[in-house]
Scaffold this motif. Structure first.
Motif, PDB file in Angstrom:
ATOM      1  N   SER A 150     -56.207 -20.488  23.013  1.00 59.06           N
ATOM      2  CA  SER A 150     -56.986 -19.711  22.029  1.00 59.06           C
ATOM      3  C   SER A 150     -56.439 -19.628  20.862  1.00 59.06           C
ATOM      4  CB  SER A 150     -56.928 -18.157  22.541  1.00 59.06           C
ATOM      5  OG  SER A 150     -55.776 -17.980  22.812  1.00 59.06           O
ATOM      6  N   THR A 151     -55.935 -20.749  20.207  1.00 56.11           N
ATOM      7  CA  THR A 151     -55.329 -20.912  19.010  1.00 56.11           C
ATOM      8  C   THR A 151     -56.193 -21.962  18.268  1.00 56.11           C
ATOM      9  OG1 THR A 151     -53.119 -20.371  19.600  1.00 56.11           O
ATOM     10  CG2 THR A 151     -53.350 -21.650  17.437  1.00 56.11           C
ATOM     11  N   SER A 152     -56.583 -23.110  18.710  1.00 55.79           N
ATOM     12  CA  SER A 152     -57.264 -24.187  18.090  1.00 55.79           C
ATOM     13  C   SER A 152     -58.698 -24.149  18.260  1.00 55.79           C
ATOM     14  CB  SER A 152     -56.396 -25.450  18.154  1.00 55.79           C
ATOM     15  OG  SER A 152     -55.204 -25.338  17.952  1.00 55.79           O
ATOM     16  N   ARG A 153     -59.505 -24.616  17.320  1.00 58.74           N
ATOM     17  CA  ARG A 153     -61.043 -24.573  17.495  1.00 58.74           C
ATOM     18  C   ARG A 153     -61.240 -26.008  17.117  1.00 58.74           C
ATOM     19  NH1 ARG A 153     -65.938 -23.643  19.721  1.00 58.74           N
ATOM     20  NH2 ARG A 153     -64.764 -21.940  20.476  1.00 58.74           N
ATOM     21  N   LEU A 154     -62.057 -26.905  17.883  1.00 54.30           N
ATOM     22  CA  LEU A 154     -62.401 -28.360  17.328  1.00 54.30           C
ATOM     23  C   LEU A 154     -64.078 -28.155  16.818  1.00 54.30           C
ATOM     24  CD1 LEU A 154     -61.847 -31.543  17.414  1.00 54.30           C
ATOM     25  CD2 LEU A 154     -62.602 -31.334  19.753  1.00 54.30           C
ATOM     26  N   VAL A 155     -64.177 -29.016  15.794  1.00 54.87           N
ATOM     27  CA  VAL A 155     -65.532 -29.399  15.414  1.00 54.87           C
ATOM     28  C   VAL A 155     -65.451 -31.017  15.756  1.00 54.87           C
ATOM     29  CG1 VAL A 155     -67.171 -29.629  13.715  1.00 54.87           C
ATOM     30  CG2 VAL A 155     -65.958 -27.583  13.795  1.00 54.87           C
ATOM     31  N   GLY A 156     -66.559 -31.460  16.226  1.00 55.99           N
ATOM     32  CA  GLY A 156     -66.748 -32.625  16.367  1.00 55.99           C
ATOM     33  C   GLY A 156     -66.471 -32.868  17.788  1.00 55.99           C
ATOM     34  N   ALA A 157     -66.325 -34.488  18.183  1.00 58.16           N
ATOM     35  CA  ALA A 157     -66.342 -35.478  17.350  1.00 58.16           C
ATOM     36  C   ALA A 157     -67.615 -35.986  16.899  1.00 58.16           C
ATOM     37  CB  ALA A 157     -65.614 -36.570  17.993  1.00 58.16           C
ATOM     38  N   ASN A 158     -68.012 -37.053  16.402  1.00 61.04           N
ATOM     39  CA  ASN A 158     -69.212 -37.676  16.014  1.00 61.04           C
ATOM     40  C   ASN A 158     -69.849 -36.688  15.133  1.00 61.04           C
ATOM     41  OD1 ASN A 158     -71.371 -39.367  16.048  1.00 61.04           O
ATOM     42  ND2 ASN A 158     -71.753 -39.289  18.008  1.00 61.04           N
ATOM     43  N   SER A 159     -69.213 -36.195  14.118  1.00 59.82           N
ATOM     44  CA  SER A 159     -69.773 -35.165  13.372  1.00 59.82           C
ATOM     45  C   SER A 159     -69.525 -35.205  11.806  1.00 59.82           C
ATOM     46  CB  SER A 159     -69.120 -33.803  13.796  1.00 59.82           C
ATOM     47  OG  SER A 159     -69.314 -32.678  12.849  1.00 59.82           O
ATOM     48  N   PRO A 160     -70.375 -34.868  11.019  1.00 54.15           N
ATOM     49  CA  PRO A 160     -70.158 -34.804   9.545  1.00 54.15           C
ATOM     50  C   PRO A 160     -69.234 -33.919   9.178  1.00 54.15           C
ATOM     51  CG  PRO A 160     -72.165 -33.809  10.077  1.00 54.15           C
ATOM     52  CD  PRO A 160     -71.911 -34.204  11.355  1.00 54.15           C
ATOM     53  N   GLY A 161     -68.877 -32.912  10.167  1.00 58.01           N
ATOM     54  CA  GLY A 161     -67.774 -31.814   9.852  1.00 58.01           C
ATOM     55  C   GLY A 161     -68.413 -30.727   9.478  1.00 58.01           C
ATOM     56  N   ILE A 162     -67.581 -29.650   8.544  1.00 56.92           N
ATOM     57  CA  ILE A 162     -68.177 -28.224   8.437  1.00 56.92           C
ATOM     58  C   ILE A 162     -67.711 -28.230   6.751  1.00 56.92           C
ATOM     59  CG2 ILE A 162     -65.911 -27.329   9.072  1.00 56.92           C
ATOM     60  CD1 ILE A 162     -67.192 -24.818   9.874  1.00 56.92           C
ATOM     61  N   ILE A 163     -68.586 -27.312   6.356  1.00 59.20           N
ATOM     62  CA  ILE A 163     -68.771 -27.112   4.847  1.00 59.20           C
ATOM     63  C   ILE A 163     -69.236 -25.769   4.294  1.00 59.20           C
ATOM     64  CG2 ILE A 163     -70.943 -28.522   4.385  1.00 59.20           C
ATOM     65  CD1 ILE A 163     -70.050 -29.264   2.012  1.00 59.20           C
ATOM     66  N   SER A 164     -68.466 -25.175   3.295  1.00 55.30           N
ATOM     67  CA  SER A 164     -68.801 -23.875   2.828  1.00 55.30           C
ATOM     68  C   SER A 164     -69.582 -24.181   1.614  1.00 55.30           C
ATOM     69  CB  SER A 164     -67.962 -22.935   3.007  1.00 55.30           C
ATOM     70  OG  SER A 164     -68.032 -21.542   2.177  1.00 55.30           O
ATOM     71  N   ALA A 165     -70.596 -23.948   1.242  1.00 58.51           N
ATOM     72  CA  ALA A 165     -71.074 -24.263  -0.097  1.00 58.51           C
ATOM     73  C   ALA A 165     -70.658 -23.026  -0.878  1.00 58.51           C
ATOM     74  CB  ALA A 165     -72.791 -24.320  -0.024  1.00 58.51           C
ATOM     75  N   VAL A 166     -70.788 -21.846  -0.393  1.00 59.93           N
ATOM     76  CA  VAL A 166     -70.189 -20.665  -1.155  1.00 59.93           C
ATOM     77  C   VAL A 166     -68.768 -20.783  -1.563  1.00 59.93           C
ATOM     78  CG1 VAL A 166     -70.057 -18.131  -1.018  1.00 59.93           C
ATOM     79  CG2 VAL A 166     -72.011 -19.194  -0.067  1.00 59.93           C
ATOM     80  N   GLY A 167     -67.965 -21.118  -0.483  1.00 56.92           N
ATOM     81  CA  GLY A 167     -66.619 -21.188  -0.744  1.00 56.92           C
ATOM     82  C   GLY A 167     -66.023 -22.542  -1.348  1.00 56.92           C
TER      83      GLY A 167
END
Length: 741
Positions: A150-167
């Motif tokens: 319960s420490t690491s979170r995965l985004v993907g694979a085969n993904s453009p990723g994650i982005i914060s336009a505000v931050g």
């Protein structure tokens, strides 16, 4: 249990072994506890794995210029500096010295799994993996590891990723010129559809808050429902754009979550949705690894209906997101918010000298006040910090391979050369495999006994393998996806198959009459299927079985295996020789594969040849044409790194189809540049001299230059920037038989 061959090829490394050796307290850990790690922003400290590679270097420069807080990176065996930032030899060392909140993995598919596992062992809170073509069984193993911590979170694979336009924090390869700080959260399986959604919300004066690319993989690290739960409580998000597609049941899970959300929330955030693939070509992967409808999975139309019933406003093209979201916000009394966002975006557009394309923003007059309590964080504002969670415990860093500086940019970005992701065997070879697995009765169907479905596939919601059983099967094994009453029985990938209780439940669901010897026989068949599944890295093992005299007999079989295990992992080479000869690539597919193009000739009387960049947008283009009264002749994705030469090759493929009366080029420039596409269209026209009209729609990055090149080419091309106008023209021209002119 799986065989020793399986253990040699797919046994996890130290993280999994450590998880298996821990006490029962590991069960108190929940992967769901890592969801707060998705709330990236200006505070997020980012490292890159594969830092000195070409793709990572270019991405890091752009991201840092945009405002992302990149603090260094990892290249195995190296120390020093790169881009003025420290290079460290392991992720563990980077965690100790740089204390990152997130890592972006920019490595090729064959190196990505080791890199992900190294990041999990180092306990990096957020791991973003963008690569395509990671072998399915490797990702199943990664998911089994993630579920033990319960420490690491995965985004993907085969993904453009994650982005914060505000931050101003990008971890991925999203096209930055499209983005502007604002209030719309975006969740998407498709990269290209998400980019056009971003542009649409920017044009509508709404901008974006947090955009989560869950990706098009079969077992994504973060799914639609989980992303919705994050945006629900995100203080910068006022409304949500949800983008799904064929494959899995994630959209149905999202609809259930939305129903529950509406029942417990007096003023829920508006949600607008789109699902691509309503006109899918059954039996084909529609670009993304996970874009196919498998046994027991709903099709796109069922997903659209479920989301509508949950209160989601459904649209049929991403360019409509801005207007639909604005209308929902105004209806909810959020016009103050809309006006604030317009002002912020106008100021941002005036100051953004790096924007390579124009995305005009219209102003709005404020008429009412905002009703729902809502906090508009200032641009670059700090997002909530993650809370402490139980730790998986320290582990020695792996000396896993990550990319050299010469690693392929397209491979590490998850784009470029398209690989076949499926190997199917002829039925006789499937039966031979079953017989070799031991004591399994196989043969032709005699016409006696009810045929039942028994299969192993992937439960994408559980992110694990599963047995699928149905008491009545479809008439043909190839029609298994249409089987009614199919029920899934998931099992943990690391356990090697269902337990005894699950076998009893499967027998009950199959309505076996003889619960003694028939169950023993069923157990042998399941054991054999499990062995084949692990030994050969299958994604689907579908059989028809009958019960005769207390014995289970297999009377039909269709087996599919993951070709990425060979093309990316260098495993399962023996399956290449067993590939069904009747399913070998035809000349068009061979050309497409060599050029990095995904091309599917659609059945029927389609007359519109489509040329699109991005699998999701290509699916949506086929859908939108159908809904507007047209008919596509093909699905064609030029690939995320299309070139002028690729565009020319795409024209050649389309023109080989004698049904085609018009070619419709529908491009949204994210990574693909609008001017490059325009040059490819002009090159194709000059070299191929097509005898059918061509309609070109270019939006996105470098759209103005692309449109100018088309307009000044002097060629008889029909150019548009609005999708509906372009589609209407293509449909009109498709109804004219050019051979009679």
């Amino acid at each position: 249990m799986p065989s020793s061959v399986h253990l040699e090829t797919t046994r996890p490394l130290r993280t999994w072994l450590r998880a298996l050796s821990t006490t029962s307290s590991v069960r108190s850990y929940s992967y769901a506890d890592t969801l707060p790690n998705l709330r990236i922003g200006s505070h997020t400290r980012v490292i890159f794995q594969g830092f000195t590679g070409k793709q990572a270097t270019a991405n890091a420069r752009d991201s840092m210029a945009w405002g992302t807080k990149i603090v260094g990176g990892v290249t195995p065996g190296r120390t020093g500096e790169h881009l003025g930032l420290p290079i460290l030899p392991t992720v563990r060392r980077a965690m100790e010295l740089l204390k990152p909140d997130a890592t972006g993995i920019y490595v090729a598919a064959h190196q990505a799994v080791a890199a992900i596992e190294e990041a999990i062992e180092a306990e990096v809170p957020l791991i973003v993996a963008v690569a395509e073509h990671i072998p399915l069984h490797d990702m199943l193993r990664i998911m089994s590891i993630l579920k033990t911590q319960s420490t690491s979170r995965l985004v993907g694979a085969n993904s453009p990723g994650i982005i914060s336009a505000v931050g101003r924090c990008r971890i991925g390869f999203q096209p930055l010129p499209c983005f502007s700080p604002g209030s719309i959260g975006i969740i998407a399986k498709s990269g290209t559809l998400s980019y056009e959604t971003v542009a649409s919300t920017t044009r509508a004066g709404l901008g974006q808050s947090l955009c989560i690319g869950v990706g098009g993989d079969i077992v994504p690290g973060t799914d639609l429902r989980e992303a919705l739960s994050v945006l629900e409580s995100d203080p910068d998000t006022a409304a949500i754009a949800l983008i799904g597609e064929i494959g899995g049941s994630g959209e149905m899970d999202a609809a259930s979550w939305i129903n529950e959300y509406h029942s417990r929330t007096s003023l829920p955030k508006p949600i607008v949705g789109l699902v691509a693939g309503a006109d899918e070509a059954r039996g084909h992967i529609m670009g993304h690894a996970g874009a196919f409808t498998a046994v027991g999975e709903p099709d796109a139309n069922a997903k659209i209906a479920a989301l509508k019933n949950a209160g989601v406003t459904m649209i049929n093209h991403p360019a409509k997101f801005g207007a639909a979201l604005r209308a929902r916000l105004v209806a909810a009394g959020e016009t103050t918010l809309v006006s604030q966002t317009v002002k912020s975006n106008n100021n941002n557009n005036n100051n953004n000298n790096n924007n390579r394309s124009s995305f005009g923003v219209r102003s709005t007059t404020t008429t009412t006040t905002q009703r729902r309590p809502f906090h508009m964080a200032p641009r670059g504002g700090r997002r909530p910090q993650r809370t402490g969670t139980p730790s998986l415990g320290a582990a020695a860093a792996l000396a896993a391979a990550t990319p050299s500086a010469s690693a392929s940019a397209s491979a590490s970005a998850g784009v470029g050369h398209q690989q076949r992701r499926q190997i199917y065997l002829s039925e006789d070879k499937c039966m031979d495999m079953l017989r070799a697995a031991g004591q399994i009765n196989c043969g032709a169907y005699s016409g006696h006994g009810e045929r039942r479905l028994l299969a192993i596939s992937i439960d994408r919601s559980a992110r694990s393998p599963c047995i699928i059983a149905a008491p009545v099967a479809a008439p043909a094994i190839e029609q298994s996806s249409t089987t009614q009453d199919a029920k899934k029985f998931p099992f943990d990938f690391r356990r090697g198959g269902p337990d005894e209780l699950a076998v009893e439940r499967i027998a009950s669901h199959l309505r076996l009459s003889n619960k003694g010897s028939a169950v023993d026989s069923l157990r042998r068949v399941i054991r054999g299927l499990v062995d084949i599944f692990y030994r050969n890295e299958a994604f689907l093992l579908a059989t028809h079985v009958v019960e005769r005299l207390g014995e289970i007999k297999v009377v039909g079989a269709r087996f599919g295996f993951d070709d990425a295990a060979f093309s990316s992992g260098g495993r399962q080479g023996h399956l290449q020789e067993l590939r069904d000869a009747s399913a070998q690539d035809d000349p068009e597919l061979a050309v497409a594969k060599k050029s990095g193009i995904v091309y599917i000739k659609l059945a029927g009387d389609g007359t519109i040849g489509t040329l699109v960049n991005g699998a999701g947008l290509a699916m949506n283009t086929v859908d939108a044409l159908e809904q507007a009264g047209g008919k596509a002749a093909n699905f064609l994705d030029t690939g995320g790194k299309a070139t002028s030469e690729t565009v020319k090759e795409s024209f050649g493929l389309i023109l080989r189809d004698s049904r085609v009366r018009v070619i419709f080029v529908n491009i949204f420039g994210g990574l693909t540049l609008g001017d490059m596409i325009a040059r490819g269209v002009i090159l194709a026209f000059k070299e191929l001299s097509p005898r059918v009209p061509i309609v070109v729609r270019i939006r996105g990055t470098n759209e103005e230059e692309g449109q100018r090149l088309i307009a000044e080419s002097g060629l008889p091309l029909h150019a548009f920037d609005d999708f509906e106008e372009a589609a209407a023209k293509a449909i009109e021209l498709s109804r004219v038989d050019q051979t009679r002119l």
